[in-house]
Design a protein around this motif. Structure first.
Motif, short mmCIF file in Angstrom:
data_model
loop_
_atom_site.label_atom_id
_atom_site.label_comp_id
_atom_site.label_asym_id
_atom_site.label_seq_id
_atom_site.Cartn_x
_atom_site.Cartn_y
_atom_site.Cartn_z
N PHE A 173 0.89 -1.27 -0.04
CA PHE A 173 -0.05 0.01 -0.09
C PHE A 173 0.88 1.34 -0.07
O PHE A 173 0.31 2.34 -0.53
CB PHE A 173 -0.93 -0.03 1.27
N ALA A 174 1.97 1.09 0.56
CA ALA A 174 2.92 2.28 0.62
C ALA A 174 3.65 2.70 -0.67
O ALA A 174 3.73 3.67 -0.92
CB ALA A 174 4.12 2.34 1.81
N LYS A 175 4.19 1.72 -1.36
CA LYS A 175 5.20 1.66 -2.46
C LYS A 175 4.54 1.23 -3.67
O LYS A 175 5.20 1.85 -4.73
CB LYS A 175 6.49 1.17 -2.15
N ILE A 176 3.64 0.46 -3.83
CA ILE A 176 3.38 -0.08 -5.13
C ILE A 176 2.14 0.57 -5.38
O ILE A 176 1.88 0.83 -6.63
CB ILE A 176 3.23 -1.78 -5.09
N LEU A 177 1.19 0.50 -4.72
CA LEU A 177 -0.65 0.99 -5.16
C LEU A 177 -0.34 2.20 -5.83
O LEU A 177 -1.05 2.65 -6.75
CB LEU A 177 -1.36 0.70 -4.10
N PRO A 178 0.45 3.35 -5.22
CA PRO A 178 0.71 4.64 -5.68
C PRO A 178 0.87 4.52 -7.39
O PRO A 178 0.75 5.69 -7.91
CB PRO A 178 1.54 5.38 -5.06
N ARG A 179 1.13 3.51 -7.71
CA ARG A 179 1.37 3.45 -9.29
C ARG A 179 0.11 3.80 -10.12
O ARG A 179 0.20 4.35 -11.22
CB ARG A 179 1.89 1.89 -9.77
N ILE A 180 -0.78 3.56 -9.57
CA ILE A 180 -2.23 3.84 -10.32
C ILE A 180 -2.34 5.30 -10.37
O ILE A 180 -3.07 5.72 -11.28
CB ILE A 180 -3.51 3.27 -9.56
N GLU A 181 -1.86 6.24 -9.87
CA GLU A 181 -1.68 7.62 -9.96
C GLU A 181 -1.49 8.05 -11.58
O GLU A 181 -2.00 8.68 -12.11
CB GLU A 181 -0.63 8.61 -8.97
N SER A 182 -0.09 7.36 -11.59
CA SER A 182 0.47 7.62 -13.12
C SER A 182 -0.54 7.05 -14.19
O SER A 182 -0.56 7.59 -15.17
CB SER A 182 1.80 7.12 -13.33
N HIS A 183 -1.05 5.83 -13.82
CA HIS A 183 -1.90 5.35 -14.84
C HIS A 183 -3.00 6.09 -15.50
O HIS A 183 -3.46 6.24 -16.41
CB HIS A 183 -2.20 3.75 -14.80
N GLN A 184 -3.38 6.66 -14.30
CA GLN A 184 -4.76 7.38 -14.46
C GLN A 184 -4.44 8.53 -15.13
O GLN A 184 -5.28 8.96 -15.91
CB GLN A 184 -5.19 7.89 -13.07
N ALA A 185 -3.53 9.16 -14.76
CA ALA A 185 -2.96 10.55 -15.33
C ALA A 185 -2.84 10.09 -16.90
O ALA A 185 -3.23 11.09 -17.90
CB ALA A 185 -1.88 11.06 -14.92
N SER A 186 -2.03 9.29 -17.14
CA SER A 186 -1.74 8.78 -18.65
C SER A 186 -3.28 8.53 -19.38
O SER A 186 -3.39 8.85 -20.45
CB SER A 186 -1.05 7.49 -18.68
N ILE A 187 -4.11 7.61 -18.86
CA ILE A 187 -5.35 7.66 -19.48
C ILE A 187 -6.00 8.71 -19.80
O ILE A 187 -6.59 8.89 -20.82
CB ILE A 187 -6.34 6.51 -18.60
N ARG A 188 -6.19 9.80 -18.80
CA ARG A 188 -6.91 10.95 -18.77
C ARG A 188 -6.47 11.91 -19.90
O ARG A 188 -7.06 12.80 -20.48
CB ARG A 188 -7.00 11.71 -17.49
N SER A 189 -5.14 11.50 -20.25
CA SER A 189 -4.49 12.39 -21.22
C SER A 189 -5.18 12.05 -23.00
O SER A 189 -4.71 12.94 -23.72
CB SER A 189 -2.86 12.22 -21.29
N GLY A 190 -5.61 10.81 -22.86
CA GLY A 190 -6.34 10.71 -24.12
C GLY A 190 -5.56 10.05 -25.43
O GLY A 190 -4.30 9.60 -24.92
N ALA A 191 -5.98 10.05 -26.48
CA ALA A 191 -5.65 9.20 -27.37
C ALA A 191 -4.61 10.13 -28.40
O ALA A 191 -3.78 9.60 -28.99
CB ALA A 191 -6.62 8.65 -28.36
N ASP A 192 -5.03 11.50 -28.43
CA ASP A 192 -4.23 12.54 -29.28
C ASP A 192 -2.64 12.08 -29.32
O ASP A 192 -2.20 12.21 -30.44
CB ASP A 192 -4.47 13.84 -28.79
#
Lengths: 590, 590
Positions: free
Chosen positions: B561-580
């Motif tokens: 929970f401290a060191k690995i789960l925070p990786r979802i932050e980057s994946h969310q940001a990448s998804i939200r940046s879209g396909a363009d």
């Protein structure tokens, strides 16, 4: 396997348009004859030579590897002829002293030659690479007498060099070096001990091999303070610089490795071998570490060269392999399927490779310029500034570029699908070869400790320093679509730096716990700065490389800021979680 | 290289304490004799057998590889005797039908046997693994007559099986299959074509090989709708089940791969080979995909087995290798240095491996239970629910567990430093072997498209569905220190799912652009749920595995929970940046 020509246009773009090589040399007052055209011509010629003679050997040399019989090491078929041709064509002495037969060209060109060598064959690249490193060290630290004995033939490449540091019981922890040197009474020493992982320790390419060996003098202080550096030749050297009798040093075995199979990695036994002290007694590690910036920059460059090669192979395949249709519908209705480059996820992997190869090249060349400032500038302030920049930037370059090379080369396999896993296409070899780069010349963990512990906290007193100023100045002076994101990343970097500085005073484990996250985060921020610069240079380009080339740079910048830079979020969160989750667990509870 | 016993305690903890195997079988009303003790005893015996006979072959078999002469393929030294011993000891038929000489034990046990086989030797694991897959398919879809011909000897292991899908021009895109089958007039068919990447396509372990082959009937519809499935035996089968004359199928060559060298990967030529239709004409892909859940779960389990093995080797080394001192000062002042497990960054890598191996095991076994529900439950609602869970979970398991296996096995090299790069310690082999897992049985990109496009958007109408309910129920019913973080992760997952659902309606490229980020994010959230469960089970443990064992689980949960789960932050940001940023760049601008 493909043997695609190296991306000279990309090298030209960074060196000429982004980093203004002409202005750089004019300001330094050296190599003023090296205008952009000459610079590129030299590299173009190098690339042509390597494409013809080195590239075709990359795959077969990996398959064949090196062999040892008795203590005779044989390099892969073709290397001996190649090496001779390489030296006779002057490539071994590109930045060598003309006094010794060198070409007198610039260090930066030599760095890029290392990139090209790696691009065409990583295992090969270490034979000239190590010799160059040994030559540089001797040029700085050996006595004139020793220099006169070894530099001429190291410059021409007739002899080669090694660095003998690691022993079975110590790699990172060089304070545990046990190899012993005792005075022979005639000014020379007798060196005894075993060294492992010695790149080019023994081979059949040169008539002599000059080993630079860390060893302890009798009664030397314990630990790192008691290590001295010795020159130990494979064959003793006669006064006329011809080789004399065999010295007491020999290869005991060669390592069987995951990759880099054409590079001979040797266990070396020193048995009462005649050696010569370099520098003062007990200064061996200090001398070795003086050379570290160049060595680590070279390794970072090896990483980006592997990234580039894997990318180009993958790109060629993605344009040619037909499989499935584009999400919007067939792009090539007359073909049985669309080329896989139409698929968003294939593009994600290709762009990741491209963003790393090209952005990291700018980062590495920038560092190369700083090394040239240190070498040539007469302005003490400027030299000091360059040293401070490099103190901070080199561990990032070594750690970050080589780690991203692992990611890039694994994408290079993935883009090929199952075909990436078989040897035929060469993509798996790029991953295997690149895997060493995060290990040798100091692992990523060691780079991260150097960055976070020694450089950031001890030397820079918790300040990012020049790199932050450079980025801030860029934002202030240029209008790019990424200024806001870059400013935010810079601010985040400052904040997390302050966090580490604070937490390190409370718990000695915080530095090590944060270190690799901090190194990677720093890498992503610095790379963001370079991608903003690349975007800016492409926007205000000289036009010489064609509209598509510059458009590609701008669109890759957009990708980097959209899809890669957000990784700093996760690293920040991990750092802020602190050391407890790493340290609470007992060894027996693992 | 180490041959460390498999972690039976860890398997026991997940199966017994976390997933309540006794209750599971009682509820299903099958295998009720399989209490936790019997379950563990079977696995303990399997592990002992494999530790003695398989583990020692892992390294040498990799070095030797398979050979082909003419069309005869020879497996590495020792495999033939091992295979005979394995079958005679009953391991090939663990969950086989007792009518055919099988042991009649549970599917879950068979899954874990696959894990153990991979743990001891990945290349070996595919010989029994593919046969099991073929047997299952035939059990579901072949006529009784065909079943009677092949199932007895596939169950005992006297014969082995293959799946022949890929062709030179098509891997992912099976609609392009060109292998042709024409009716022979006697109810059989004649199959002609070339298949590549056929695991165990030819070898010397069994007297016959049963190929399951995708091919097209004359006048079949184009694309995926015109593919049928055929059984093509290497040797024709006499009425008494003895082998008859050689059929028109032979290995043309074997692939030279990055790893998994002891597994024979063959190019197979079918030349007017006699074959038998399985199921209805043109239903071949549908049948194949029905078996996909099991096949992909098995591959995920191969990933966690490799993770586990690399972790255990690295852990042993980290406890033993002395290098540098702990940040707080010497932990073992009497030794020349501290073991490297004192260093925070070494712990970060070890804990990452541990968190992936153990958490992913829970995820995979949970999926195995769902497959058993589908197999055995008489409650149609319960079966439907299990099918819906798996539809969503299997691509996550295949994609996420194999991707994290790549990360874990690269840490396994890094912890060893330079020693990780040489073959001696076996760590580099784990990485090489694991590298296939993200490629075969559908690449990560294909899993991600299956998850995001087909399962999430088409089938689940943009709803995570059962997995979200399961996680929410857990949070509501259990009080763990991680409830808040898990709730946040679940909410984030729901939000990003809604984002993708919305954006997919506007741009067909959004699905593919988000897909791998979404798959990895989903994996991290699901894994967070399982780590919360592991923590909870350890806190309320049966005590049978010792206090240190349970403490280790709780502390690994804290790390996750401290060191690995925070990786979802980057994946969310990448998804939200879209396909363009992926789609704007033209192929010529790369």
């Amino acid at each position: 396997m493909a043997n695609l020509p190296a991306p000279i246009k990309d090298i030209q773009f960074i060196a000429d348009e982004v980093l203004d090589l002409t202005g750089h040399y004019q300001k330094l007052g050296v190599h003023e004859e090296l205008d952009a055209e000459t610079f590129v011509t030299v590299l173009d010629e190098a690339s042509k030579f390597l494409h013809e003679y080195v590239g075709p050997l990359n795959n077969p040399a990996d398959a064949q590897g090196c062999r040892i019989e008795g203590n005779i090491v044989t390099t892969p078929d073709g290397f001996k002829e190649l090496y001779k041709n390489y030296c006779e064509s002057g490539w071994s002495s590109l930045d060598g002293d003309p006094e010794y037969g060198g070409q007198g060209l610039s260090y930066w060109l030599q760095l890029i030659l290392g990139e090209l060598n790696t691009y065409y064959c990583p295992g090969w690249s270490n034979y000239p690479g190590l010799t160059h490193g040994a030559r540089e060290l001797l040029d700085h630290f050996a006595s004139e007498e020793l220099q006169a004995k070894v530099l001429p033939k190291l410059t021409t490449g007739e002899w080669s060099g090694t660095m003998c540091l690691t022993e079975p019981q110590c790699g990172t922890d060089l304070g545990m070096v046990a190899t012993a040197a005792k005075p022979a009474g005639d000014g020379s020493y007798r060196v005894s001990g075993t060294k492992i992982f010695i790149t080019s320790g023994e081979h059949d390419l040169t008539e002599n091999i000059i080993h630079l060996v860390l060893a302890r003098l009798p009664d030397a202080p314990e630990g790192t303070k008691g290590i001295s550096l010795f020159l130990v030749p494979k064959f003793l050297i006669n006064d006329d610089l011809s080789v004399g009798e065999r010295n007491g040093v020999a290869a005991a075995s060669i390592e069987h490795k995951m990759g880099l199979n054409s590079s001979a990695t040797c266990v070396m036994n020193f048995d009462d071998a005649k050696g010569y002290l370099i520098g003062e007694p007990n200064q061996g590690l200090r001398i070795m570490f003086t050379m570290m910036n160049g060595a680590r920059l070279n390794t970072g460059i090896q990483g980006l060269a592997a990234t580039q090669a894997s990318f180009q192979n993958a790109l060629a395949y993605a344009k040619e392999r037909l499989q499935m249709r584009a999400p919007e519908g067939p792009k090539y209705p007359n073909k049985p399927a669309d080329p896989i480059i139409v698929h968003p996820d294939v593009r994600r992997m290709l762009l990741t490779q491209k963003a790393f190869a090209e952005g990291n090249r700018a980062m590495a060349y920038f560092a190369g310029q700083q090394l040239e400032v240190i070498k040539h500038s007469k302005d003490a302030e400027e030299v000091k500034r360059a040293e401070q920049i490099l103190a901070f930037l080199i561990p990032i370059i070594k750690g970050f570029i080589t780690e991203t090379a692992l990611e890039a080369t694994t994408h290079g396999i993935q883009i090929y699908g199952g075909h990436g896993y078989i040897k035929e296409h060469g993509q798996e070899q790029w991953y295997r070869d690149a895997r060493i780069f995060t290990l040798y010349e100091g692992t990523t963990g060691i780079q991260a400790l150097d960055l976070t512990g020694r450089k950031l906290l001890q030397i820079q007193k918790g300040q990012i320093g020049h790199m932050a100023d450079i980025i801030q100045d860029f934002i202030n002076q240029h209008d790019t679509p990424y200024n806001k994101q870059l400013q935010k990343a810079l601010d985040d970097w400052q904040d997390i730096t302050a966090f580490i500085t604070r937490s390190a005073t409370k718990d000695p484990n915080e530095v090590g716990s944060a270190s690799v996250d901090y190194l990677m985060l720093s890498g992503y921020v610095v790379l963001a700065y370079f991608w903003a610069r690349l975007h800016n240079s492409a926007e205000h380009s000289k036009g010489q490389l064609g509209a598509e080339f510059y458009a590609g740079k701008q669109k890759t910048a957009a990708f980097y800021f959209a899809k890669i830079l957000p990784r700093i979020e996760s690293h920040q969160a991990s750092i802020r979680s602190g050391a407890d989750s790493l340290m609470d667990i007992q060894a027996s509870e693992f």
